[in-house]
Design a protein around this motif. Sequence first.
Motif, PDB file in Angstrom:
ATOM      1  N   ALA A   1     -20.959 -10.312 -85.406  1.00 12.93           N
ATOM      2  CA  ALA A   1     -19.505  -9.354 -85.639  1.00 12.93           C
ATOM      3  C   ALA A   1     -19.623  -8.963 -86.739  1.00 12.93           C
ATOM      4  O   ALA A   1     -19.842  -8.908 -88.001  1.00 12.93           O
ATOM      5  CB  ALA A   1     -18.984 -11.256 -85.553  1.00 12.93           C
ATOM      6  N   SER A   2     -18.767  -7.550 -86.358  1.00 13.73           N
ATOM      7  CA  SER A   2     -18.606  -6.497 -88.078  1.00 13.73           C
ATOM      8  C   SER A   2     -17.072  -6.893 -88.104  1.00 13.73           C
ATOM      9  O   SER A   2     -16.735  -6.877 -87.191  1.00 13.73           O
ATOM     10  CB  SER A   2     -19.215  -5.445 -87.274  1.00 13.73           C
ATOM     11  N   GLY A   3     -16.410  -6.334 -89.280  1.00 16.61           N
ATOM     12  CA  GLY A   3     -15.089  -6.450 -89.673  1.00 16.61           C
ATOM     13  C   GLY A   3     -14.358  -7.100 -89.295  1.00 16.61           C
ATOM     14  O   GLY A   3     -14.941  -8.811 -89.517  1.00 16.61           O
ATOM     15  N   LYS A   4     -13.036  -6.834 -88.353  1.00 20.23           N
ATOM     16  CA  LYS A   4     -12.550  -8.501 -88.211  1.00 20.23           C
ATOM     17  C   LYS A   4     -13.123  -8.637 -87.007  1.00 20.23           C
ATOM     18  O   LYS A   4     -12.220 -10.178 -86.802  1.00 20.23           O
ATOM     19  CB  LYS A   4     -10.992  -7.345 -87.177  1.00 20.23           C
ATOM     20  N   ASN A   5     -13.961  -8.442 -86.272  1.00 18.05           N
ATOM     21  CA  ASN A   5     -14.609  -9.255 -85.890  1.00 18.05           C
ATOM     22  C   ASN A   5     -14.997 -10.729 -85.297  1.00 18.05           C
ATOM     23  O   ASN A   5     -15.167 -12.149 -85.062  1.00 18.05           O
ATOM     24  CB  ASN A   5     -15.908  -8.719 -84.185  1.00 18.05           C
ATOM     25  N   ALA A   6     -15.712 -10.856 -87.453  1.00 21.82           N
ATOM     26  CA  ALA A   6     -16.233 -11.445 -87.917  1.00 21.82           C
ATOM     27  C   ALA A   6     -15.129 -12.796 -87.755  1.00 21.82           C
ATOM     28  O   ALA A   6     -15.902 -14.001 -87.938  1.00 21.82           O
ATOM     29  CB  ALA A   6     -16.584 -11.303 -88.972  1.00 21.82           C
ATOM     30  N   ALA A   7     -13.481 -12.510 -87.529  1.00 18.18           N
ATOM     31  CA  ALA A   7     -12.789 -13.833 -87.855  1.00 18.18           C
ATOM     32  C   ALA A   7     -12.533 -14.602 -86.216  1.00 18.18           C
ATOM     33  O   ALA A   7     -11.754 -15.499 -86.801  1.00 18.18           O
ATOM     34  CB  ALA A   7     -11.229 -13.118 -88.256  1.00 18.18           C
ATOM     35  N   ILE A   8     -12.832 -14.097 -85.795  1.00 18.64           N
ATOM     36  CA  ILE A   8     -13.184 -14.833 -84.291  1.00 18.64           C
ATOM     37  C   ILE A   8     -14.735 -15.889 -84.084  1.00 18.64           C
ATOM     38  O   ILE A   8     -15.611 -15.206 -84.382  1.00 18.64           O
ATOM     39  CB  ILE A   8     -13.339 -13.559 -82.990  1.00 18.64           C
TER      40      ILE A   8
ATOM     41  N   TYR B   1     -12.140 -16.832 -91.737  1.00 20.75           N
ATOM     42  CA  TYR B   1     -11.422 -15.585 -91.914  1.00 20.75           C
ATOM     43  C   TYR B   1      -9.954 -15.588 -91.993  1.00 20.75           C
ATOM     44  O   TYR B   1      -9.253 -15.946 -91.524  1.00 20.75           O
ATOM     45  CB  TYR B   1     -11.636 -16.623 -90.094  1.00 20.75           C
ATOM     46  N   ILE B   2     -10.434 -13.841 -92.578  1.00 21.42           N
ATOM     47  CA  ILE B   2      -9.013 -13.178 -92.888  1.00 21.42           C
ATOM     48  C   ILE B   2      -9.105 -12.282 -92.194  1.00 21.42           C
ATOM     49  O   ILE B   2      -9.553 -11.283 -91.704  1.00 21.42           O
ATOM     50  CB  ILE B   2      -9.290 -12.976 -94.080  1.00 21.42           C
ATOM     51  N   PRO B   3      -8.138 -12.251 -90.997  1.00 17.64           N
ATOM     52  CA  PRO B   3      -7.775 -11.163 -89.735  1.00 17.64           C
ATOM     53  C   PRO B   3      -7.569  -9.407 -90.299  1.00 17.64           C
ATOM     54  O   PRO B   3      -7.850  -8.453 -90.253  1.00 17.64           O
ATOM     55  CB  PRO B   3      -7.281 -11.677 -88.379  1.00 17.64           C
TER      56      PRO B   3
END
Length: 418
Positions: A230-237, A371-373
Amino acid sequence: MKKEFFISKREEIMKNIEDGSIVLLFAGRAPYKSADETYSFTPNRNFYYLTGIDRENMMLMMHKRAGKVFQTLFIEKNDPQMARWLGEKMSEEEAKEVSGIEDVRYIEDFQGAFGLLFSRFKYDNLYLDLERAEWDIPMTKSQEFAKVAKEKYPFINIKNIYHDICEMRTIKSEEEIENIREAIKITEEGIYKLMENMKPGMMEYEIEAYFDFVLTSHGVKDKAFKTIAASGKNAAILHYSDNNCQTKDGELMQFDLGAQYKYYNGDISRAIPLNGKFTERQKEIYNVVLKTNKEITAMTKPGITFEQLNIRAKELLAEGCVELGLIKDASELSKYYFHSIGHQLGMDTHDVGSHSELKPGMVLTNEPGLYIPEEGIGIRIEDDLLVTEDGCEVLTKNMIREIEEIEKYMAENNKYLK
Protein backbone atom coordinates in the motif's frame (compact mmCIF):
# COMPACT_ATOMS: atom_id res chain seq x y z
CA MET A 1 7.35 -33.09 9.92
CA LYS A 2 7.98 -36.62 11.14
CA LYS A 3 5.05 -38.94 11.74
CA GLU A 4 5.95 -39.11 15.45
CA PHE A 5 4.70 -35.52 15.79
CA PHE A 6 1.23 -36.43 14.50
CA ILE A 7 1.14 -39.64 16.54
CA SER A 8 1.88 -37.69 19.71
CA LYS A 9 -0.82 -35.10 18.98
CA ARG A 10 -3.45 -37.81 18.48
CA GLU A 11 -2.40 -39.43 21.74
CA GLU A 12 -2.61 -36.09 23.54
CA ILE A 13 -6.10 -35.24 22.30
CA MET A 14 -7.47 -38.72 23.06
CA LYS A 15 -6.25 -38.66 26.67
CA ASN A 16 -9.03 -36.24 27.55
CA ILE A 17 -11.75 -37.97 25.54
CA GLU A 18 -14.07 -40.11 27.64
CA ASP A 19 -14.81 -43.77 26.99
CA GLY A 20 -17.67 -44.43 24.60
CA SER A 21 -16.66 -41.60 22.27
CA ILE A 22 -15.91 -41.26 18.58
CA VAL A 23 -13.78 -38.44 17.12
CA LEU A 24 -14.24 -37.66 13.45
CA LEU A 25 -12.27 -35.12 11.40
CA PHE A 26 -12.48 -34.24 7.71
CA ALA A 27 -9.66 -33.07 5.43
CA GLY A 28 -12.10 -31.02 3.35
CA ARG A 29 -12.42 -30.48 -0.39
CA ALA A 30 -11.48 -27.70 -2.79
CA PRO A 31 -14.45 -25.29 -3.06
CA TYR A 32 -16.25 -24.98 -6.37
CA LYS A 33 -15.24 -21.91 -8.38
CA SER A 34 -16.86 -21.84 -11.83
CA ALA A 35 -17.60 -24.21 -14.73
CA ASP A 36 -15.18 -27.11 -14.17
CA GLU A 37 -12.80 -25.08 -11.98
CA THR A 38 -12.28 -25.28 -8.24
CA TYR A 39 -10.27 -23.10 -5.90
CA SER A 40 -6.93 -24.45 -4.74
CA PHE A 41 -7.26 -27.06 -2.03
CA THR A 42 -5.84 -26.50 1.43
CA PRO A 43 -6.40 -29.03 4.20
CA ASN A 44 -8.45 -28.37 7.29
CA ARG A 45 -5.71 -27.34 9.71
CA ASN A 46 -6.92 -29.45 12.62
CA PHE A 47 -7.13 -32.53 10.40
CA TYR A 48 -3.59 -31.84 9.17
CA TYR A 49 -2.36 -31.22 12.74
CA LEU A 50 -3.40 -34.75 13.72
CA THR A 51 -2.47 -36.61 10.52
CA GLY A 52 0.11 -34.77 8.40
CA ILE A 53 -2.12 -35.55 5.40
CA ASP A 54 -2.72 -32.70 2.93
CA ARG A 55 -4.92 -34.50 0.41
CA GLU A 56 -8.61 -33.74 0.00
CA ASN A 57 -11.63 -35.94 0.73
CA MET A 58 -10.05 -37.92 3.56
CA MET A 59 -11.30 -38.68 7.07
CA LEU A 60 -9.78 -39.51 10.43
CA MET A 61 -11.87 -41.61 12.81
CA MET A 62 -10.72 -42.33 16.36
CA HIS A 63 -12.79 -44.03 19.01
CA LYS A 64 -12.19 -44.93 22.63
CA ARG A 65 -13.56 -47.99 24.37
CA ALA A 66 -12.51 -49.49 27.73
CA GLY A 67 -9.53 -47.15 27.83
CA LYS A 68 -8.25 -48.31 24.45
CA VAL A 69 -7.98 -46.00 21.44
CA PHE A 70 -8.61 -47.16 17.87
CA GLN A 71 -7.60 -45.07 14.84
CA THR A 72 -8.63 -45.37 11.21
CA LEU A 73 -7.73 -43.18 8.25
CA PHE A 74 -10.09 -43.23 5.27
CA ILE A 75 -8.54 -42.30 1.92
CA GLU A 76 -9.65 -42.10 -1.69
CA LYS A 77 -9.15 -45.15 -3.89
CA ASN A 78 -6.98 -44.58 -6.94
CA ASP A 79 -8.76 -44.47 -10.31
CA PRO A 80 -6.32 -45.33 -13.15
CA GLN A 81 -8.35 -43.39 -15.71
CA MET A 82 -8.66 -40.23 -13.60
CA ALA A 83 -4.99 -40.56 -12.65
CA ARG A 84 -4.12 -39.81 -16.29
CA TRP A 85 -5.83 -36.43 -15.86
CA LEU A 86 -5.24 -35.51 -12.24
CA GLY A 87 -2.45 -37.73 -10.97
CA GLU A 88 -2.32 -40.69 -8.59
CA LYS A 89 -4.17 -40.73 -5.29
CA MET A 90 -2.21 -41.25 -2.08
CA SER A 91 -1.52 -44.96 -1.57
CA GLU A 92 -2.23 -46.89 1.63
CA GLU A 93 1.50 -47.28 2.23
CA GLU A 94 2.17 -43.56 1.83
CA ALA A 95 -0.75 -42.67 4.11
CA LYS A 96 0.59 -45.01 6.79
CA GLU A 97 4.10 -43.61 6.51
CA VAL A 98 3.01 -39.96 6.70
CA SER A 99 0.43 -40.30 9.48
CA GLY A 100 1.66 -43.25 11.51
CA ILE A 101 -1.85 -44.77 11.32
CA GLU A 102 -1.79 -48.48 10.50
CA ASP A 103 -5.50 -48.98 9.83
CA VAL A 104 -6.01 -47.31 6.44
CA ARG A 105 -9.20 -47.97 4.49
CA TYR A 106 -11.03 -46.46 1.53
CA ILE A 107 -13.57 -43.68 1.91
CA GLU A 108 -16.42 -45.84 0.54
CA ASP A 109 -15.92 -48.16 3.53
CA PHE A 110 -16.61 -45.39 6.05
CA GLN A 111 -20.38 -45.67 6.42
CA GLY A 112 -20.19 -49.40 7.08
CA ALA A 113 -17.38 -48.97 9.62
CA PHE A 114 -19.13 -46.09 11.38
CA GLY A 115 -22.48 -47.94 11.56
CA LEU A 116 -20.78 -51.09 12.84
CA LEU A 117 -19.50 -49.25 15.91
CA PHE A 118 -23.06 -48.43 16.99
CA SER A 119 -24.46 -51.86 16.21
CA ARG A 120 -21.81 -53.72 18.23
CA PHE A 121 -20.81 -51.32 21.00
CA LYS A 122 -22.16 -48.54 23.19
CA TYR A 123 -20.99 -45.14 22.02
CA ASP A 124 -22.55 -42.04 23.55
CA ASN A 125 -20.49 -39.12 22.17
CA LEU A 126 -19.48 -37.95 18.71
CA TYR A 127 -16.76 -35.29 18.63
CA LEU A 128 -16.52 -33.13 15.50
CA ASP A 129 -14.62 -30.00 14.49
CA LEU A 130 -17.58 -27.62 14.48
CA GLU A 131 -15.64 -24.42 13.86
CA ARG A 132 -17.90 -21.63 12.62
CA ALA A 133 -16.39 -18.18 12.15
CA GLU A 134 -19.65 -16.40 11.25
CA TRP A 135 -23.38 -17.02 11.25
CA ASP A 136 -23.96 -16.41 7.55
CA ILE A 137 -21.44 -18.77 5.93
CA PRO A 138 -21.93 -22.17 4.27
CA MET A 139 -22.14 -25.29 6.40
CA THR A 140 -18.94 -27.26 6.73
CA LYS A 141 -18.70 -31.01 6.11
CA SER A 142 -18.49 -31.59 9.87
CA GLN A 143 -21.61 -29.51 10.53
CA GLU A 144 -23.53 -31.32 7.80
CA PHE A 145 -22.40 -34.67 9.19
CA ALA A 146 -23.49 -33.67 12.72
CA LYS A 147 -27.01 -33.03 11.45
CA VAL A 148 -27.24 -36.37 9.61
CA ALA A 149 -25.65 -38.34 12.46
CA LYS A 150 -28.15 -36.89 14.96
CA GLU A 151 -31.02 -37.92 12.71
CA LYS A 152 -29.75 -41.48 12.36
CA TYR A 153 -28.55 -41.87 15.95
CA PRO A 154 -30.78 -39.52 18.01
CA PHE A 155 -29.26 -40.72 21.29
CA ILE A 156 -25.76 -39.52 20.39
CA ASN A 157 -24.28 -36.46 22.08
CA ILE A 158 -22.67 -34.17 19.51
CA LYS A 159 -19.63 -32.40 20.97
CA ASN A 160 -17.23 -29.82 19.55
CA ILE A 161 -13.54 -30.77 19.62
CA TYR A 162 -12.42 -27.63 17.77
CA HIS A 163 -11.36 -25.63 20.83
CA ASP A 164 -9.52 -28.59 22.40
CA ILE A 165 -7.30 -28.97 19.34
CA CYS A 166 -6.86 -25.20 19.08
CA GLU A 167 -5.53 -24.99 22.63
CA MET A 168 -2.99 -27.70 21.79
CA ARG A 169 -1.89 -25.69 18.78
CA THR A 170 -1.02 -22.60 20.85
CA ILE A 171 2.19 -24.19 22.15
CA LYS A 172 4.54 -24.92 19.27
CA SER A 173 6.97 -27.84 19.14
CA GLU A 174 10.55 -27.38 17.94
CA GLU A 175 9.54 -28.78 14.53
CA GLU A 176 6.74 -26.26 14.22
CA ILE A 177 9.00 -23.39 15.25
CA GLU A 178 11.54 -24.42 12.62
CA ASN A 179 8.83 -24.29 9.97
CA ILE A 180 7.84 -20.81 11.14
CA ARG A 181 11.51 -19.74 11.06
CA GLU A 182 11.77 -20.91 7.46
CA ALA A 183 8.56 -19.10 6.49
CA ILE A 184 9.97 -15.93 8.07
CA LYS A 185 13.34 -16.38 6.35
CA ILE A 186 11.66 -16.57 2.94
CA THR A 187 9.44 -13.58 3.82
CA GLU A 188 12.48 -11.51 4.79
CA GLU A 189 14.24 -12.39 1.54
CA GLY A 190 11.14 -11.28 -0.35
CA ILE A 191 11.02 -7.91 1.43
CA TYR A 192 14.67 -7.23 0.67
CA LYS A 193 13.98 -8.03 -2.98
CA LEU A 194 11.16 -5.45 -2.94
CA MET A 195 13.47 -2.86 -1.43
CA GLU A 196 16.09 -3.49 -4.09
CA ASN A 197 13.67 -2.97 -6.98
CA MET A 198 11.00 -0.46 -5.95
CA LYS A 199 10.95 3.13 -7.19
CA PRO A 200 8.46 6.00 -7.46
CA GLY A 201 6.05 5.68 -10.38
CA MET A 202 5.75 1.90 -10.29
CA MET A 203 2.37 0.29 -9.80
CA GLU A 204 1.88 -1.32 -6.41
CA TYR A 205 1.35 -4.69 -8.06
CA GLU A 206 4.62 -4.37 -9.97
CA ILE A 207 6.46 -4.04 -6.68
CA GLU A 208 4.47 -6.91 -5.19
CA ALA A 209 5.59 -9.14 -8.07
CA TYR A 210 9.17 -9.15 -6.76
CA PHE A 211 7.95 -10.68 -3.50
CA ASP A 212 5.94 -13.27 -5.42
CA PHE A 213 9.03 -14.23 -7.43
CA VAL A 214 11.03 -14.97 -4.29
CA LEU A 215 8.25 -17.13 -2.85
CA THR A 216 7.81 -19.08 -6.07
CA SER A 217 11.57 -19.62 -6.37
CA HIS A 218 11.45 -21.30 -2.94
CA GLY A 219 8.60 -23.60 -3.95
CA VAL A 220 6.05 -21.71 -1.85
CA LYS A 221 2.59 -22.58 -3.16
CA ASP A 222 0.51 -20.34 -0.94
CA LYS A 223 0.99 -17.08 0.92
CA ALA A 224 0.17 -16.58 4.57
CA PHE A 225 -2.46 -14.04 3.44
CA LYS A 226 -3.09 -11.56 0.63
CA THR A 227 -0.10 -9.28 0.30
CA ILE A 228 -0.58 -5.68 1.38
CA ALA A 229 1.54 -3.37 -0.78
CA ALA A 230 0.00 0.00 0.00
CA SER A 231 1.42 3.34 -1.07
CA GLY A 232 0.55 6.74 0.39
CA LYS A 233 -2.96 7.06 1.75
CA ASN A 234 -3.73 3.41 0.88
CA ALA A 235 -1.54 2.46 3.82
CA ALA A 236 -4.12 4.01 6.15
CA ILE A 237 -6.48 1.15 5.16
CA LEU A 238 -5.55 -1.70 7.48
CA HIS A 239 -6.20 -4.64 5.13
CA TYR A 240 -5.78 -2.91 1.77
CA SER A 241 -4.84 -5.58 -0.78
CA ASP A 242 -5.99 -4.26 -4.18
CA ASN A 243 -2.40 -3.15 -4.85
CA ASN A 244 -3.45 -1.44 -8.08
CA CYS A 245 -2.41 2.21 -7.63
CA GLN A 246 0.56 4.07 -9.06
CA THR A 247 3.15 5.08 -6.48
CA LYS A 248 4.47 8.61 -6.09
CA ASP A 249 7.75 10.19 -5.11
CA GLY A 250 7.85 11.03 -1.40
CA GLU A 251 5.37 8.35 -0.40
CA LEU A 252 5.92 5.43 1.95
CA MET A 253 5.11 1.88 0.91
CA GLN A 254 3.48 -0.10 3.71
CA PHE A 255 4.12 -3.80 3.28
CA ASP A 256 2.36 -6.53 5.26
CA LEU A 257 3.18 -9.92 3.86
CA GLY A 258 4.13 -13.48 4.63
CA ALA A 259 5.24 -16.74 3.09
CA GLN A 260 3.74 -20.07 4.06
CA TYR A 261 6.12 -23.01 4.55
CA LYS A 262 4.73 -26.49 5.14
CA TYR A 263 1.48 -24.84 6.25
CA TYR A 264 3.23 -22.59 8.80
CA ASN A 265 3.27 -18.84 8.30
CA GLY A 266 5.46 -15.78 8.57
CA ASP A 267 3.95 -12.32 9.03
CA ILE A 268 6.02 -9.13 8.73
CA SER A 269 5.11 -5.47 8.24
CA ARG A 270 7.50 -2.70 7.24
CA ALA A 271 7.09 0.87 5.95
CA ILE A 272 9.68 1.77 3.29
CA PRO A 273 10.17 5.14 1.50
CA LEU A 274 9.83 4.74 -2.26
CA ASN A 275 12.70 7.14 -2.96
CA GLY A 276 14.88 5.72 -0.21
CA LYS A 277 14.55 8.67 2.19
CA PHE A 278 12.05 9.35 4.96
CA THR A 279 10.71 12.88 5.24
CA GLU A 280 11.01 14.54 8.65
CA ARG A 281 7.29 14.05 9.31
CA GLN A 282 7.46 10.41 8.29
CA LYS A 283 10.40 9.95 10.66
CA GLU A 284 8.48 11.47 13.57
CA ILE A 285 5.53 9.12 13.07
CA TYR A 286 7.74 6.12 12.35
CA ASN A 287 9.70 6.60 15.56
CA VAL A 288 6.53 6.62 17.67
CA VAL A 289 5.52 3.28 16.18
CA LEU A 290 9.04 1.88 16.50
CA LYS A 291 9.30 2.91 20.16
CA THR A 292 6.03 1.09 20.85
CA ASN A 293 7.23 -2.00 19.00
CA LYS A 294 10.42 -2.12 21.04
CA GLU A 295 8.72 -1.70 24.41
CA ILE A 296 6.11 -4.36 23.64
CA THR A 297 8.93 -6.75 22.69
CA ALA A 298 10.66 -6.00 26.00
CA MET A 299 7.40 -6.71 27.89
CA THR A 300 6.71 -10.03 26.17
CA LYS A 301 7.36 -12.95 28.52
CA PRO A 302 5.48 -15.79 30.23
CA GLY A 303 2.72 -14.58 32.54
CA ILE A 304 2.02 -11.38 30.61
CA THR A 305 -1.42 -11.22 29.04
CA PHE A 306 -2.46 -9.95 25.62
CA GLU A 307 -4.60 -7.39 27.43
CA GLN A 308 -1.57 -5.96 29.25
CA LEU A 309 0.33 -5.67 25.96
CA ASN A 310 -2.65 -3.98 24.32
CA ILE A 311 -3.07 -1.48 27.15
CA ARG A 312 0.60 -0.50 27.13
CA ALA A 313 0.69 -0.20 23.32
CA LYS A 314 -2.27 2.19 23.41
CA GLU A 315 -0.64 4.26 26.14
CA LEU A 316 2.56 4.66 24.14
CA LEU A 317 0.82 5.40 20.86
CA ALA A 318 -1.50 7.90 22.52
CA GLU A 319 1.46 9.72 24.10
CA GLY A 320 3.13 9.80 20.69
CA CYS A 321 0.01 11.10 18.95
CA VAL A 322 -0.28 13.94 21.43
CA GLU A 323 3.37 14.88 20.79
CA LEU A 324 2.74 14.69 17.04
CA GLY A 325 -0.17 17.09 17.37
CA LEU A 326 -2.67 14.55 16.09
CA ILE A 327 -4.81 14.37 19.22
CA LYS A 328 -5.20 16.28 22.47
CA ASP A 329 -6.28 13.38 24.68
CA ALA A 330 -5.67 9.62 24.81
CA SER A 331 -9.39 9.00 24.36
CA GLU A 332 -9.02 10.11 20.74
CA LEU A 333 -6.44 7.45 19.82
CA SER A 334 -8.91 5.31 17.88
CA LYS A 335 -8.83 7.93 15.11
CA TYR A 336 -5.35 6.71 14.22
CA TYR A 337 -4.98 3.27 15.85
CA PHE A 338 -7.87 0.82 15.89
CA HIS A 339 -6.57 -2.74 16.11
CA SER A 340 -4.94 -4.94 18.74
CA ILE A 341 -1.19 -5.18 19.24
CA GLY A 342 -0.97 -8.63 17.72
CA HIS A 343 -2.20 -12.18 17.34
CA GLN A 344 -0.91 -15.71 17.62
CA LEU A 345 0.90 -17.12 14.61
CA GLY A 346 1.16 -20.67 13.34
CA MET A 347 -0.72 -22.81 10.83
CA ASP A 348 -3.18 -19.95 10.56
CA THR A 349 -1.83 -16.41 10.25
CA HIS A 350 -4.36 -15.27 12.84
CA ASP A 351 -3.77 -18.47 14.72
CA VAL A 352 -6.25 -20.23 16.95
CA GLY A 353 -6.38 -20.58 20.72
CA SER A 354 -7.31 -18.32 23.60
CA HIS A 355 -5.68 -14.90 23.74
CA SER A 356 -4.92 -14.81 27.44
CA GLU A 357 -1.71 -15.40 29.36
CA LEU A 358 1.50 -15.94 27.41
CA LYS A 359 3.33 -19.25 27.82
CA PRO A 360 6.67 -20.56 26.55
CA GLY A 361 6.30 -21.96 23.04
CA MET A 362 3.69 -19.46 21.88
CA VAL A 363 4.43 -17.45 18.75
CA LEU A 364 2.77 -14.06 18.39
CA THR A 365 3.03 -10.89 16.37
CA ASN A 366 3.90 -7.43 17.66
CA GLU A 367 2.42 -4.89 15.26
CA PRO A 368 1.73 -1.36 16.48
CA GLY A 369 0.74 1.17 13.84
CA LEU A 370 -0.56 4.65 13.13
CA TYR A 371 -2.86 5.45 10.20
CA ILE A 372 -3.25 9.08 9.18
CA PRO A 373 -5.26 9.33 5.94
CA GLU A 374 -5.29 13.15 5.91
CA GLU A 375 -1.47 13.10 5.69
CA GLY A 376 -1.34 10.13 3.29
CA ILE A 377 0.65 8.10 5.83
CA GLY A 378 0.17 4.64 7.30
CA ILE A 379 2.96 2.98 9.27
CA ARG A 380 2.90 -0.46 10.87
CA ILE A 381 6.01 -2.26 12.15
CA GLU A 382 5.34 -5.94 12.74
CA ASP A 383 7.68 -8.55 14.16
CA ASP A 384 7.11 -12.20 15.07
CA LEU A 385 7.99 -13.21 18.63
CA LEU A 386 8.60 -16.61 20.21
CA VAL A 387 7.82 -16.67 23.93
CA THR A 388 10.72 -18.28 25.81
CA GLU A 389 11.15 -19.33 29.44
CA ASP A 390 12.20 -15.86 30.57
CA GLY A 391 11.27 -13.48 27.77
CA CYS A 392 10.97 -13.72 24.02
CA GLU A 393 13.04 -14.22 20.88
CA VAL A 394 12.49 -11.91 17.94
CA LEU A 395 12.18 -14.36 15.06
CA THR A 396 12.22 -11.49 12.54
CA LYS A 397 15.45 -9.95 13.87
CA ASN A 398 17.11 -10.20 10.45
CA MET A 399 14.56 -7.81 8.90
CA ILE A 400 15.91 -4.30 9.43
CA ARG A 401 13.61 -1.67 10.92
CA GLU A 402 15.69 1.32 12.06
CA ILE A 403 15.35 4.41 9.84
CA GLU A 404 19.10 4.62 9.32
CA GLU A 405 19.32 0.94 8.38
CA ILE A 406 16.49 1.22 5.86
CA GLU A 407 17.89 4.33 4.19
CA LYS A 408 21.38 2.81 4.07
CA TYR A 409 20.11 -0.43 2.55
CA MET A 410 18.11 1.41 -0.10
CA ALA A 411 21.06 3.63 -0.98
CA GLU A 412 23.45 0.70 -1.33
CA ASN A 413 21.20 -1.91 -2.94
CA ASN A 414 18.41 -0.23 -4.91
CA LYS A 415 19.71 0.09 -8.48
CA TYR A 416 17.13 2.74 -9.40
CA LEU A 417 18.09 5.15 -6.63
CA LYS A 418 21.86 5.19 -7.12
